[in-house]
Design a protein around this motif. Structure first.
Motif, short mmCIF file in Angstrom:
data_model
loop_
_atom_site.label_atom_id
_atom_site.label_comp_id
_atom_site.label_asym_id
_atom_site.label_seq_id
_atom_site.Cartn_x
_atom_site.Cartn_y
_atom_site.Cartn_z
N GLN A 21 0.84 -1.20 0.00
CA GLN A 21 0.00 0.00 0.00
C GLN A 21 0.87 1.25 0.00
N VAL A 24 2.18 1.75 -3.47
CA VAL A 24 1.19 2.37 -4.36
C VAL A 24 1.17 3.89 -4.14
N LEU A 38 -3.07 1.65 -11.58
CA LEU A 38 -4.10 0.70 -11.16
C LEU A 38 -4.09 -0.55 -12.05
N ILE A 41 -1.07 -2.70 -11.07
CA ILE A 41 -1.32 -3.35 -9.78
C ILE A 41 -2.32 -4.49 -9.95
N ALA A 42 -3.37 -4.24 -10.73
CA ALA A 42 -4.40 -5.26 -10.94
C ALA A 42 -3.81 -6.49 -11.62
N ALA A 45 -1.49 -8.27 -9.05
CA ALA A 45 -2.31 -8.91 -8.01
C ALA A 45 -3.04 -10.13 -8.57
N SER A 46 -3.48 -10.05 -9.82
CA SER A 46 -4.17 -11.18 -10.45
C SER A 46 -3.24 -12.37 -10.62
N VAL A 139 -7.95 -10.38 -5.26
CA VAL A 139 -7.65 -9.25 -6.16
C VAL A 139 -8.51 -8.05 -5.79
N LEU A 143 -7.06 -4.44 -4.49
CA LEU A 143 -7.38 -3.20 -5.20
C LEU A 143 -8.15 -2.22 -4.32
N THR A 144 -9.01 -2.73 -3.46
CA THR A 144 -9.75 -1.87 -2.53
C THR A 144 -8.80 -1.17 -1.56
N ALA A 146 -5.66 -0.60 -2.22
CA ALA A 146 -4.75 0.24 -3.01
C ALA A 146 -5.38 1.56 -3.44
N LEU A 147 -6.70 1.59 -3.58
CA LEU A 147 -7.37 2.80 -4.09
C LEU A 147 -7.11 4.05 -3.24
#
Length: 188
Positions: A21, A24, A38, A41-42, A45-46, A139, A143-144, A146-147
């Motif tokens: 985090q 990011v 994003l 990162i996605a 993470a995937s 994932v 992402l939640t 990281a936002l």
């Protein structure tokens, strides 16, 4: 659905105040381009979530439900113990020339490799025998978390009580890990 929700909550909580985090936030401050960051990162993470979830479903058929429950408890205890120690943002070793997407993917991929989120995803996928839901939940949780870092950048630690959230998540992981371990030992 249990795997989806469990992985989402576990990954989301595990990432608060974690090095990824903070990474990011550093990437957002450096590049100021949220969409490529994003996307990088996605993708990273995937890849990590898919690898961890695949390993989990492979292990599912080899061990008993008691062992799987103990594995999940161990993952929660590990995440809780790791959350008790403050993290520093990793240094960005990739230059600005490679672009926001590639820098985000590479840095996040390396920082997340073998992290507690992977261990949690592995154990949840093994426990619930669910590749897709465990990976998707992890994932989404990453992402939640990281936002806010992506949107706030370097101001993250000044605006959000990251330390309090990290310690609260660590305490929750430790508590639920102990409860789950005791339940696993009681199972017949």
């Amino acid at each position: 659905m249990d795997a989806l929700l469990s992985a989402f909550v576990a990954a989301g909580l595990a990432e608060w105040g974690d090095k990824t985090q903070l990474l990011v936030a550093a990437l957002a401050a450096r590049h100021a381009r949220p969409w490529p960051i994003l996307a990088g990162i996605a993708l990273a993470a995937s890849v990590h979530a898919a690898a961890a979830a695949f390993g989990g479903i492979v292990v599912h058929d080899w061990v008993t439900i008691r062992a799987l429950t103990l594995l999940t408890a161990l993952a929660l205890l590990f995440a809780g113990g790791a959350g008790l120690f403050p993290r520093k943002a990793p240094k960005l070793l990739i230059g600005a020339r490679c672009g926001a997407f590639l820098a985000s993917f590479a840095c996040f991929f390396v920082a997340e490799f073998g992290d507690k989120t992977q261990f949690l995803t592995f154990s949840i996928a093994a426990r619930f025998d669910s590749f897709a839901f465990a990976a998707a939940g992890a994932v989404a949780g990453v992402l939640t978390a990281a936002l806010p870092a992506l949107l706030l950048g370097a101001r993250l630690t000044a605006v959000v009580p990251v330390r309090t959230l990290r310690l609260g998540a660590a305490a929750s992981f430790l508590l639920f890990g102990c409860i789950l371990a005791l339940n696993a030992l009681i199972l017949v």
